[in-house]
Design a protein around this motif. Sequence first.
Motif, short mmCIF file in Angstrom:
data_model
loop_
_atom_site.label_atom_id
_atom_site.label_comp_id
_atom_site.label_asym_id
_atom_site.label_seq_id
_atom_site.Cartn_x
_atom_site.Cartn_y
_atom_site.Cartn_z
N LYS A 63 -30.92 37.63 -48.60
CA LYS A 63 -30.43 36.33 -49.06
C LYS A 63 -29.59 35.50 -48.27
O LYS A 63 -28.78 36.26 -47.48
N TYR A 64 -29.58 34.33 -48.42
CA TYR A 64 -28.31 33.62 -47.63
C TYR A 64 -28.46 32.12 -48.41
O TYR A 64 -29.09 31.75 -49.26
N MET A 65 -27.01 31.82 -48.19
CA MET A 65 -26.90 30.41 -48.78
C MET A 65 -27.05 29.20 -48.14
O MET A 65 -26.71 29.23 -46.74
N THR A 66 -27.65 28.17 -48.55
CA THR A 66 -27.90 26.96 -47.85
C THR A 66 -26.77 26.33 -47.79
O THR A 66 -25.89 26.31 -48.45
N GLU A 67 -26.82 25.23 -46.74
CA GLU A 67 -25.50 24.43 -46.48
C GLU A 67 -25.69 23.15 -47.58
O GLU A 67 -26.65 22.76 -47.84
N ASP A 68 -24.56 22.45 -47.83
CA ASP A 68 -24.61 21.23 -48.64
C ASP A 68 -25.14 20.20 -47.61
O ASP A 68 -24.60 19.96 -46.55
N GLU A 108 -27.05 20.05 -52.89
CA GLU A 108 -25.88 21.03 -53.04
C GLU A 108 -26.46 22.32 -52.56
O GLU A 108 -27.65 22.88 -52.56
N PRO A 109 -25.50 23.47 -52.11
CA PRO A 109 -25.90 24.49 -51.58
C PRO A 109 -26.30 25.62 -52.68
O PRO A 109 -26.18 25.13 -54.09
N TYR A 110 -27.38 26.10 -52.23
CA TYR A 110 -27.88 27.29 -53.24
C TYR A 110 -28.46 28.55 -52.57
O TYR A 110 -28.64 28.48 -51.20
N GLU A 111 -28.66 29.39 -53.25
CA GLU A 111 -28.79 30.83 -52.45
C GLU A 111 -30.53 30.90 -52.50
O GLU A 111 -31.22 30.73 -53.47
N GLN A 112 -30.89 31.32 -51.28
CA GLN A 112 -32.46 31.48 -51.17
C GLN A 112 -32.69 32.78 -50.46
O GLN A 112 -31.95 33.44 -49.75
N THR A 113 -34.12 33.45 -50.67
CA THR A 113 -34.38 34.63 -50.36
C THR A 113 -35.36 34.49 -49.23
O THR A 113 -36.25 33.82 -49.24
N ILE A 114 -35.35 35.04 -47.98
CA ILE A 114 -36.28 35.20 -46.92
C ILE A 114 -36.92 36.52 -47.21
O ILE A 114 -36.44 37.47 -47.28
N PRO A 115 -38.44 36.27 -47.25
CA PRO A 115 -39.25 37.44 -47.53
C PRO A 115 -39.08 38.26 -46.46
O PRO A 115 -38.59 38.17 -45.39
N GLU A 116 -39.71 39.57 -46.61
CA GLU A 116 -39.73 40.71 -45.64
C GLU A 116 -40.48 40.23 -44.40
O GLU A 116 -41.43 39.57 -44.75
N ILE A 117 -40.09 40.38 -43.20
CA ILE A 117 -41.04 40.08 -42.11
C ILE A 117 -41.46 41.23 -41.32
O ILE A 117 -40.57 42.11 -40.92
N THR A 141 -44.78 42.72 -34.97
CA THR A 141 -45.97 43.31 -34.06
C THR A 141 -45.83 44.52 -33.65
O THR A 141 -46.74 45.39 -33.55
N ASP A 142 -44.40 44.94 -33.37
CA ASP A 142 -44.20 46.33 -32.85
C ASP A 142 -43.97 47.46 -34.09
O ASP A 142 -43.64 48.40 -33.72
N GLY A 143 -44.24 46.87 -35.22
CA GLY A 143 -44.39 47.94 -36.28
C GLY A 143 -42.84 47.84 -36.93
O GLY A 143 -42.65 48.42 -38.13
N THR A 144 -41.69 47.28 -36.49
CA THR A 144 -40.41 47.12 -37.29
C THR A 144 -40.64 46.15 -38.29
O THR A 144 -41.32 45.26 -38.45
N VAL A 145 -39.76 46.26 -39.16
CA VAL A 145 -39.66 45.38 -40.43
C VAL A 145 -38.29 44.96 -40.43
O VAL A 145 -37.33 45.80 -40.35
N ILE A 146 -38.17 43.50 -40.70
CA ILE A 146 -36.70 42.76 -41.00
C ILE A 146 -36.90 42.81 -42.59
O ILE A 146 -37.72 42.07 -43.10
N PRO A 147 -35.85 43.34 -43.33
CA PRO A 147 -35.98 43.34 -44.69
C PRO A 147 -35.67 42.17 -45.45
O PRO A 147 -35.24 41.14 -44.75
N GLU A 148 -36.12 41.93 -46.79
CA GLU A 148 -35.85 40.77 -47.35
C GLU A 148 -34.31 40.75 -47.44
O GLU A 148 -33.73 41.58 -47.54
#
Length: 102
Positions: A28-33, A7-16, A19-26
């Motif tokens: 959350k997203y819902m997985t699909e069924d 079943e679908p559940y909420e998952q957290t993607i860690p901060e990325i 290489t150019d110094g920018t950061v993609i913040p942590e």
Amino acid sequence: MYYLRKEPYEQTIPEIRKTDGTVIPERKYMTEDRAIFKHPKFARFYRGTYSGLNGKYQGMKLYTCKTLKKIKELQERTEEYCGELFDIYDENGRVELDGEIR
């Protein structure tokens, strides 16, 4: 008939950090069924979007078994292969194993 489904559940993607110094913040997203499907011409199993007992995923039918032993073996092999533990379901919903829902 038994089948494997997650079943679908909420998952957290860690901060990325890029290489150019920018950061993609942590975030959350819902997985699909999801469920396990079998290709009609090959002995391969696929994980795909669950759309009901009669639903299809890219032309493949939902894989069902008559015996609990066989579906438990597939559940173990799937977890060993991809690290995802799918739950065992039947027509009435999630199946309880050893007195607990797994």
